[in-house]
Design a protein around this motif. Structure first.
Motif, PDB file in Angstrom:
ATOM      1  N   LYS A   2       0.832  -1.204   0.000  1.00 27.85           N
ATOM      2  CA  LYS A   2       0.000   0.000   0.000  1.00 27.85           C
ATOM      3  C   LYS A   2       0.864   1.250   0.000  1.00 27.85           C
ATOM      4  O   LYS A   2       1.920   1.279   0.601  1.00 27.85           O
ATOM      5  CB  LYS A   2      -0.917   0.010   1.230  1.00 27.85           C
ATOM      6  CG  LYS A   2      -2.014  -1.022   1.168  1.00 27.85           C
ATOM      7  CD  LYS A   2      -3.005  -0.799   2.279  1.00 27.85           C
ATOM      8  CE  LYS A   2      -4.157  -1.766   2.125  1.00 27.85           C
ATOM      9  NZ  LYS A   2      -5.387  -1.253   2.690  1.00 27.85           N
ATOM     10  N   ILE A  22     -10.158   7.116   1.691  1.00 25.18           N
ATOM     11  CA  ILE A  22      -8.889   6.501   1.304  1.00 25.18           C
ATOM     12  C   ILE A  22      -8.719   5.132   1.951  1.00 25.18           C
ATOM     13  O   ILE A  22      -8.223   4.194   1.316  1.00 25.18           O
ATOM     14  CB  ILE A  22      -7.712   7.442   1.640  1.00 25.18           C
ATOM     15  CG1 ILE A  22      -7.766   8.665   0.713  1.00 25.18           C
ATOM     16  CG2 ILE A  22      -6.369   6.720   1.505  1.00 25.18           C
ATOM     17  CD1 ILE A  22      -6.823   9.776   1.086  1.00 25.18           C
ATOM     18  N   GLN A  23      -9.151   4.990   3.192  1.00 22.82           N
ATOM     19  CA  GLN A  23      -8.998   3.705   3.896  1.00 22.82           C
ATOM     20  C   GLN A  23      -9.778   2.587   3.196  1.00 22.82           C
ATOM     21  O   GLN A  23      -9.445   1.416   3.353  1.00 22.82           O
ATOM     22  CB  GLN A  23      -9.442   3.815   5.357  1.00 22.82           C
ATOM     23  CG  GLN A  23      -8.612   4.778   6.181  1.00 22.82           C
ATOM     24  CD  GLN A  23      -7.156   4.366   6.413  1.00 22.82           C
ATOM     25  OE1 GLN A  23      -6.543   3.639   5.644  1.00 22.82           O
ATOM     26  NE2 GLN A  23      -6.582   4.858   7.489  1.00 22.82           N
ATOM     27  N   LYS A  24     -10.776   2.956   2.410  1.00 20.21           N
ATOM     28  CA  LYS A  24     -11.562   1.947   1.670  1.00 20.21           C
ATOM     29  C   LYS A  24     -10.876   1.511   0.378  1.00 20.21           C
ATOM     30  O   LYS A  24     -11.300   0.540  -0.246  1.00 20.21           O
ATOM     31  CB  LYS A  24     -12.956   2.490   1.352  1.00 20.21           C
ATOM     32  CG  LYS A  24     -13.806   2.694   2.584  1.00 20.21           C
ATOM     33  CD  LYS A  24     -15.147   3.311   2.233  1.00 20.21           C
ATOM     34  CE  LYS A  24     -15.935   3.583   3.502  1.00 20.21           C
ATOM     35  NZ  LYS A  24     -17.152   4.339   3.244  1.00 20.21           N
ATOM     36  N   LEU A  25      -9.832   2.219  -0.024  1.00 14.51           N
ATOM     37  CA  LEU A  25      -9.115   1.882  -1.259  1.00 14.51           C
ATOM     38  C   LEU A  25      -8.070   0.809  -0.968  1.00 14.51           C
ATOM     39  O   LEU A  25      -7.385   0.861   0.048  1.00 14.51           O
ATOM     40  CB  LEU A  25      -8.440   3.129  -1.839  1.00 14.51           C
ATOM     41  CG  LEU A  25      -9.350   4.314  -2.158  1.00 14.51           C
ATOM     42  CD1 LEU A  25      -8.523   5.500  -2.635  1.00 14.51           C
ATOM     43  CD2 LEU A  25     -10.397   3.928  -3.189  1.00 14.51           C
ATOM     44  N   ASP A  26      -7.953  -0.143  -1.869  1.00 16.41           N
ATOM     45  CA  ASP A  26      -7.039  -1.270  -1.655  1.00 16.41           C
ATOM     46  C   ASP A  26      -5.569  -0.871  -1.653  1.00 16.41           C
ATOM     47  O   ASP A  26      -4.775  -1.454  -0.919  1.00 16.41           O
ATOM     48  CB  ASP A  26      -7.250  -2.338  -2.738  1.00 16.41           C
ATOM     49  CG  ASP A  26      -8.612  -3.005  -2.630  1.00 16.41           C
ATOM     50  OD1 ASP A  26      -9.182  -3.021  -1.519  1.00 16.41           O
ATOM     51  OD2 ASP A  26      -9.102  -3.502  -3.663  1.00 16.41           O
ATOM     52  N   ASP A  27      -5.195   0.092  -2.481  1.00 21.96           N
ATOM     53  CA  ASP A  27      -3.778   0.387  -2.697  1.00 21.96           C
ATOM     54  C   ASP A  27      -3.217   1.509  -1.829  1.00 21.96           C
ATOM     55  O   ASP A  27      -2.054   1.868  -1.951  1.00 21.96           O
ATOM     56  CB  ASP A  27      -3.540   0.750  -4.171  1.00 21.96           C
ATOM     57  CG  ASP A  27      -3.899  -0.394  -5.101  1.00 21.96           C
ATOM     58  OD1 ASP A  27      -3.829  -1.554  -4.667  1.00 21.96           O
ATOM     59  OD2 ASP A  27      -4.250  -0.112  -6.261  1.00 21.96           O
ATOM     60  N   GLU A  29      -3.206   3.794   2.131  1.00 23.07           N
ATOM     61  CA  GLU A  29      -3.536   3.860   3.549  1.00 23.07           C
ATOM     62  C   GLU A  29      -3.112   5.218   4.090  1.00 23.07           C
ATOM     63  O   GLU A  29      -2.137   5.811   3.624  1.00 23.07           O
ATOM     64  CB  GLU A  29      -2.847   2.746   4.332  1.00 23.07           C
ATOM     65  CG  GLU A  29      -1.331   2.826   4.320  1.00 23.07           C
ATOM     66  CD  GLU A  29      -0.676   1.640   5.000  1.00 23.07           C
ATOM     67  OE1 GLU A  29      -1.384   0.770   5.524  1.00 23.07           O
ATOM     68  OE2 GLU A  29       0.563   1.591   4.993  1.00 23.07           O
ATOM     69  N   ALA A 111     -14.306   8.893  -7.000  1.00 22.09           N
ATOM     70  CA  ALA A 111     -13.613   8.168  -8.081  1.00 22.09           C
ATOM     71  C   ALA A 111     -12.505   9.022  -8.696  1.00 22.09           C
ATOM     72  O   ALA A 111     -11.469   8.494  -9.112  1.00 22.09           O
ATOM     73  CB  ALA A 111     -14.611   7.746  -9.158  1.00 22.09           C
ATOM     74  N   LYS A 114      -9.467   8.803  -6.409  1.00 23.85           N
ATOM     75  CA  LYS A 114      -8.765   7.529  -6.618  1.00 23.85           C
ATOM     76  C   LYS A 114      -7.975   7.561  -7.923  1.00 23.85           C
ATOM     77  O   LYS A 114      -6.814   7.148  -7.972  1.00 23.85           O
ATOM     78  CB  LYS A 114      -9.734   6.350  -6.627  1.00 23.85           C
ATOM     79  CG  LYS A 114      -8.980   5.028  -6.814  1.00 23.85           C
ATOM     80  CD  LYS A 114      -9.876   3.846  -6.917  1.00 23.85           C
ATOM     81  CE  LYS A 114      -9.150   2.530  -7.056  1.00 23.85           C
ATOM     82  NZ  LYS A 114      -7.823   2.512  -7.597  1.00 23.85           N
ATOM     83  N   GLU A 115      -8.589   8.082  -8.965  1.00 23.38           N
ATOM     84  CA  GLU A 115      -7.914   8.181 -10.266  1.00 23.38           C
ATOM     85  C   GLU A 115      -6.656   9.064 -10.175  1.00 23.38           C
ATOM     86  O   GLU A 115      -5.605   8.720 -10.718  1.00 23.38           O
ATOM     87  CB  GLU A 115      -8.895   8.768 -11.286  1.00 23.38           C
ATOM     88  CG  GLU A 115      -8.414   8.745 -12.708  1.00 23.38           C
ATOM     89  CD  GLU A 115      -9.465   9.321 -13.654  1.00 23.38           C
ATOM     90  OE1 GLU A 115      -9.078  10.152 -14.493  1.00 23.38           O
ATOM     91  OE2 GLU A 115     -10.648   8.950 -13.545  1.00 23.38           O
ATOM     92  N   ASP A 118      -3.972   7.135  -8.240  1.00 21.09           N
ATOM     93  CA  ASP A 118      -3.398   6.106  -9.122  1.00 21.09           C
ATOM     94  C   ASP A 118      -2.443   6.736 -10.136  1.00 21.09           C
ATOM     95  O   ASP A 118      -1.359   6.214 -10.386  1.00 21.09           O
ATOM     96  CB  ASP A 118      -4.501   5.345  -9.869  1.00 21.09           C
ATOM     97  CG  ASP A 118      -5.276   4.392  -8.964  1.00 21.09           C
ATOM     98  OD1 ASP A 118      -4.765   4.011  -7.885  1.00 21.09           O
ATOM     99  OD2 ASP A 118      -6.410   4.026  -9.342  1.00 21.09           O
TER     100      ASP A 118
END
Length: 135
Positions: A2, A22-27, A29, A111, A114-115, A118
């Motif tokens: 992460k 953010i804590q819900k996103l896999d990649d 923390e 979203a 997150k984008e 990433d």
């Protein structure tokens, strides 16, 4: 693995809400949250250095512009993503000039956050908000 994130925003409710997203996103923390640049520097001096800093512009004691520049000069490997209410070109250009890799408006969709995260870790170009022309 992460990617670690620090949130620098003087509005606790906003910081907690973003942290929760953010804590819900896999990649990703969240390591910690701070209310201004001076607090962030104190954490960095204690070797609490993240991969990414989500940085508000308008903060007391040490604002986002000063903090981004400090990070650029002292920890250039730390990626900065500005997250602000300001949609003025001067604010965006100022943050990018001071080292931010991207700029998101606080009104963006989860979203889009997150984008942007990433894109930053994949070292794609700068992320800037979709600006609609004003009449």
């Amino acid at each position: 693995m992460k990617h670690s994130i620090v949130i620098a925003d003087d509005h606790q409710l906003v910081a907690k809400a973003i942290s929760g997203l953010i804590q819900k996103l896999d990649d990703f923390e969240v390591m910690y949250e701070v209310a201004n640049g001076k607090e962030l520097i104190r954490h960095f001096k204690m070797k609490m250095i993240p991969d990414i800093v989500l940085l508000d512009i308008n903060m007391p004691e040490m604002d986002g512009y000063e903090t981004a520049l400090w990070l650029k000069n002292n920890y250039p490997e730390v990626k900065v993503l500005a997250l602000s209410m300001y949609d003025k070109e001067e604010a965006i250009v100022g943050m990018l000039r001071n080292g931010a890799r991207g700029y998101l408006l606080k009104g963006c969709k989860p979203a889009e956050l997150k984008e942007a995260l990433d894109s930053i870790v994949k070292k794609k170009g700068s992320i800037i908000p979709n600006m609609s022309p004003t009449n």
